[in-house]
Structures are given as C-alpha cells and as structure tokens.
Write an enzyme that holds these catalytic residues in place. Structure first.
Site, PDB file in Angstrom:
ATOM      1  N   SER A 228       0.958  -1.454   0.218  1.00 42.79           N
ATOM      2  CA  SER A 228       0.124  -0.415   0.011  1.00 42.79           C
ATOM      3  C   SER A 228       0.438   1.396  -0.104  1.00 42.79           C
ATOM      4  O   SER A 228       1.887   0.800   0.062  1.00 42.79           O
ATOM      5  CB  SER A 228      -0.574  -0.063   1.093  1.00 42.79           C
ATOM      6  OG  SER A 228      -1.183   0.977   1.715  1.00 42.79           O
TER       7      SER A 228
ATOM      8  N   TYR B 175      -2.062  -0.061  10.007  1.00 41.56           N
ATOM      9  CA  TYR B 175      -1.867  -0.630   8.905  1.00 41.56           C
ATOM     10  C   TYR B 175      -0.621  -0.199   8.291  1.00 41.56           C
ATOM     11  O   TYR B 175       0.300  -1.058   7.309  1.00 41.56           O
ATOM     12  CB  TYR B 175      -2.657   0.412   8.196  1.00 41.56           C
ATOM     13  CG  TYR B 175      -3.304  -0.541   6.448  1.00 41.56           C
ATOM     14  CD1 TYR B 175      -3.787  -1.386   6.337  1.00 41.56           C
ATOM     15  CD2 TYR B 175      -2.819   0.217   5.374  1.00 41.56           C
ATOM     16  CE1 TYR B 175      -4.083  -2.034   4.595  1.00 41.56           C
ATOM     17  CE2 TYR B 175      -2.667  -0.111   4.093  1.00 41.56           C
ATOM     18  CZ  TYR B 175      -3.787  -0.812   3.829  1.00 41.56           C
ATOM     19  OH  TYR B 175      -3.382  -1.815   2.832  1.00 41.56           O
TER      20      TYR B 175
HETATM   21  N1  LIG Z   1      -9.199  -0.900  -1.377  1.00 43.05           N
HETATM   22  C1  LIG Z   1      -7.751  -0.590  -1.646  1.00 43.05           C
HETATM   23  O1  LIG Z   1      -8.286   0.674  -1.614  1.00 43.05           O
HETATM   24  C2  LIG Z   1      -6.330  -0.800  -1.396  1.00 43.05           C
HETATM   25  C3  LIG Z   1      -5.714  -0.075  -1.081  1.00 43.05           C
HETATM   26  C4  LIG Z   1      -4.095  -0.530  -1.225  1.00 43.05           C
HETATM   27  C5  LIG Z   1      -3.721  -1.798  -0.624  1.00 43.05           C
HETATM   28  N2  LIG Z   1      -4.506  -2.695  -1.073  1.00 43.05           N
HETATM   29  C6  LIG Z   1      -4.582  -4.037  -0.404  1.00 43.05           C
HETATM   30  O2  LIG Z   1      -4.798  -5.225  -1.217  1.00 43.05           O
HETATM   31  C7  LIG Z   1      -5.428  -5.768  -0.883  1.00 43.05           C
HETATM   32  C8  LIG Z   1      -6.935  -6.486  -1.312  1.00 43.05           C
HETATM   33  O3  LIG Z   1      -7.310  -5.591  -0.271  1.00 43.05           O
HETATM   34  P1  LIG Z   1      -9.198  -5.629  -1.118  1.00 43.05           P
HETATM   35  O4  LIG Z   1      -9.387  -4.031  -0.754  1.00 43.05           O
HETATM   36  O5  LIG Z   1      -9.255  -6.206  -1.901  1.00 43.05           O
HETATM   37  O6  LIG Z   1      -9.690  -6.005   0.343  1.00 43.05           O
HETATM   38  P2  LIG Z   1     -10.959  -6.954   0.939  1.00 43.05           P
HETATM   39  O7  LIG Z   1     -12.556  -6.418  -0.438  1.00 43.05           O
HETATM   40  O8  LIG Z   1     -11.698  -6.582   1.808  1.00 43.05           O
HETATM   41  O9  LIG Z   1     -11.217  -8.134   0.180  1.00 43.05           O
HETATM   42  C9  LIG Z   1      -9.918  -8.740   1.398  1.00 43.05           C
HETATM   43  C10 LIG Z   1     -10.141 -10.480   0.670  1.00 43.05           C
HETATM   44  O10 LIG Z   1      -9.512 -10.890   2.207  1.00 43.05           O
HETATM   45  C11 LIG Z   1     -10.137 -12.148   2.145  1.00 43.05           C
HETATM   46  N3  LIG Z   1      -9.587 -12.246   3.318  1.00 43.05           N
HETATM   47  C12 LIG Z   1      -9.197 -10.911   4.901  1.00 43.05           C
HETATM   48  N4  LIG Z   1      -8.471 -11.156   6.330  1.00 43.05           N
HETATM   49  C13 LIG Z   1      -8.078 -12.578   5.861  1.00 43.05           C
HETATM   50  C14 LIG Z   1      -7.494 -14.361   6.533  1.00 43.05           C
HETATM   51  N5  LIG Z   1      -7.020 -13.406   7.461  1.00 43.05           N
HETATM   52  N6  LIG Z   1      -7.618 -15.037   5.500  1.00 43.05           N
HETATM   53  C15 LIG Z   1      -7.829 -15.051   4.629  1.00 43.05           C
HETATM   54  N7  LIG Z   1      -8.419 -14.343   4.131  1.00 43.05           N
HETATM   55  C16 LIG Z   1      -8.438 -12.971   4.023  1.00 43.05           C
HETATM   56  C17 LIG Z   1     -11.052 -11.719   2.525  1.00 43.05           C
HETATM   57  O11 LIG Z   1     -11.792 -12.867   2.695  1.00 43.05           O
HETATM   58  P3  LIG Z   1     -13.299 -12.627   4.322  1.00 43.05           P
HETATM   59  O12 LIG Z   1     -13.260 -11.755   4.802  1.00 43.05           O
HETATM   60  O13 LIG Z   1     -13.678 -14.184   3.997  1.00 43.05           O
HETATM   61  O14 LIG Z   1     -12.072 -14.031   5.305  1.00 43.05           O
HETATM   62  C18 LIG Z   1     -10.983 -10.886   0.832  1.00 43.05           C
HETATM   63  O15 LIG Z   1     -11.534 -11.942   0.364  1.00 43.05           O
HETATM   64  C19 LIG Z   1      -5.306  -6.373   0.898  1.00 43.05           C
HETATM   65  O16 LIG Z   1      -3.885  -6.578   0.590  1.00 43.05           O
HETATM   66  C20 LIG Z   1      -4.958  -4.524   0.949  1.00 43.05           C
HETATM   67  O17 LIG Z   1      -4.257  -4.121   2.339  1.00 43.05           O
HETATM   68  C21 LIG Z   1      -6.163  -2.033  -0.735  1.00 43.05           C
END
Ligand SMILES: NC(=O)c1ccc[n+]([C@@H]2O[C@H](COP(=O)([O-])OP(=O)(O)OC[C@H]3O[C@@H](n4cnc5c(N)ncnc54)[C@H](OP(=O)(O)O)[C@@H]3O)[C@@H](O)[C@H]2O)c1
Length: 253
Positions: free
Chosen positions: A151, A164
C-alpha cells in the site's frame, strides 16, 4: 473442490502454471484470480468465509478456470499447510493479497489498541511470511514468483494509518530482503492504489467511495508483472500501466 473441506483434492489439476492467491473471495484477490485464469493459471484461492469463497470459485469455474478453494484464515498454521497440500511441488506464483485494515474507524497511534495492532501484524506481516516460508521449496522448483500486495500507506505518513501502514511497511521490507536472498525467484511488492472494495469502505465509513476504481482496473498491471517478469522490487500499479519500466526504482535485478 467444494469449499468447506479441510484438505483439498488436487486430482484433475492440469500441467498449467499454478498460482495461490490469498483473500480471493472478493475485492482485488477475486479480480486478480479472474485475470490470472485468463493468463492460463490454475488457481488455489482462500478466504475465511467459506460460502463467499465457494461463490467466487463457482463464478471462476463458470468462466473456465480450474480452481481449488481452501477456506481458512491465513493466520492459522493448519490452514497454511492445507494451502501447501493443494499445490505440492508445483507452484509458479504466490500472491499474498489477504489483508486487514486493523481497527476501524482508524485510530491514531496514540490510541491504537495493542491487541488490534498485533492482530493486524499477524494478518499483514506474519502470515504472508509464514506462507512464503512453507511454499519456498515449491516456488524454487519452478523459478516462481511472490507478489505481495502492499500500500502507499507503507511509505506515506497518513494520520490514522499508523497501524496498517507500519504493518505494510514491514511486509515491504520483508519482501525486499526476500528478494535479496532468493535470487532464483522474482519477488514483487506492489502498491495497487485506491480501489472500491470493502476494505476501502471500512477505511472511510459512511463516505461515498464511488469515484475509486474497481479492483479489475488494477489487474492488467499485475498481469503485466507476471507475464513480463521484471526484476524483483517495489512497483506501483499506476506505473505498470501501460508499460513495465525497465527497472523499478529501488528494484533489484
Ligand atoms: N482497497 C484499497 O484501496 C487498497 C489499497 C491499497 C492496498 N490494498 C490491499 O489490497 C489487498 C486486497 O484488499 P481489498 O481492498 O481487495 O480487500 P477486501 O475487499 O476486504 O478483500 C479482502 C479479501 O481477503 C480475505 N481475507 C481477509 N482476511 C483474511 C484472513 N485472515 N485469511 C484469509 N483471507 C482473508 C477476505 O475474505 P474473508 O473476509 O472471508 O476472509 C477477502 O477475500 C489487501 O492486502 C489490502 O491491504 C487495498
């Protein structure tokens, strides 16, 4: 493989390249899974919510993908072993995508509950390192790659993002050292940019985030990494579209 079983079957998997993508029931992980399937990868995916993971796996299979769904929590050692068992000796790509925002609304570091901070480090740092440790022999076998999703909060000081951000910074440096130690592999750590996902909404509760791009917009950049295998290093998805730079700033050969 139906979600819900403790140990997945690998019967029927082809000789295609194989990728493990954590956190692929929704958001970026799910979009990337679809993109990698189009790239010809067989998929091993996880998430904690078995029903949501099963739904995602079903949609991917309906689009022609070969998918093994392994429900579980990346912080659970037994779950990580189940992921290893799904891909014995034949892993081309590990995507450590599952992550947590930590406490929401985002507290200042002065007030950050330490149990929630510890939990954020477990998911965002310890679990990806532990999973990588387990899978390194399989990755070395195939000259594979590790893609760690980080991130901008790892390198920018945003008020409220200390827990975070510190965890993502730790994941970035772990990636950096892994790249120095594993010369036969590619190790990429990538800032995907803001995306319209549940995690992003949790970071901005009650706010309209409809101006943020959907995760699918980031997938072409990540597909380029996988297809073109640039040097190990830190990348920003925004800079990977439309072209992979010859050498990323701070990247390693
Ligand atoms: N969205 C943004 O703007 C953004 C920006 C920068 C970086 N990121 C990074 O991108 C990545 C994906 O984020 P996202 O925005 O797509 O999040 P999201 O929509 O909340 O999806 C997160 C996914 O990870 C799973 N997950 C969460 N905790 C877990 C655990 N302990 N074990 C196994 N699976 C787990 C969730 O399913 P369950 O809840 O069912 O486990 C879900 O499938 C993350 O690493 C995040 O930090 C996101």
């Amino acid at each position: 493989m139906c979600a819900g079983a403790a140990v997945p079957s690998v019967v029927g998997m082809s000789d295609n390249r194989t990728a493990i993508i954590t956190g692929a029931s929704r958001g970026l992980g799910r979009a990337l899974a679809a993109g990698l399937a189009r790239e010809g990868f067989d998929l091993i995916i996880d998430a904690r919510d078995a029903a949501a993971l099963d739904a995602a796996a079903g949609a991917l299979r309906a689009a022609g993908a070969t998918v093994t769904a392994v429900p579980g929590d990346v912080t659970d050692p037994a779950h990580r072993v189940a992921l290893l068992a799904a891909a014995p000796g034949r892993l081309d790509l590990l995507v450590n995508n599952a992550g947590t925002l930590g406490a929401s609304p985002l507290p200042a570091l002065a007030d950050y509950p330490l149990d929630e901070l510890r939990a954020a480090f477990e998911v965002n740092v310890l679990a990806p390192i532990a999973l990588t440790q387990l899978l390194l022999p399989s990755l070395r076998e195939r000259g594979g790659a590790v893609l760690n999703i980080t991130s901008d909060a790892a390198v920018e000081a945003y008020a409220g993002w200390g827990g975070y951000g510190a965890a993502k910074a730790a994941l970035e440096q772990a990636s950096n050292v892994l790249a120095a130690e594993e010369n036969t592999l590619r190790v990429w750590w990538v800032d995907p940019g803001d995306m319209r996902t549940r995690m992003h909404q949790d970071a901005f509760p009650g706010e309209d985030i409809s101006d943020r791009p959907l995760p699918a917009a980031v997938v072409p950049a990540l597909r380029r990494l996988v297809a073109e295998r640039p040097p190990s290093g830190r990348y920003r998805a925004a800079e990977l579209q439309p072209a992979v730079p010859a050498a990323a700033p701070g990247g390693q050969a």
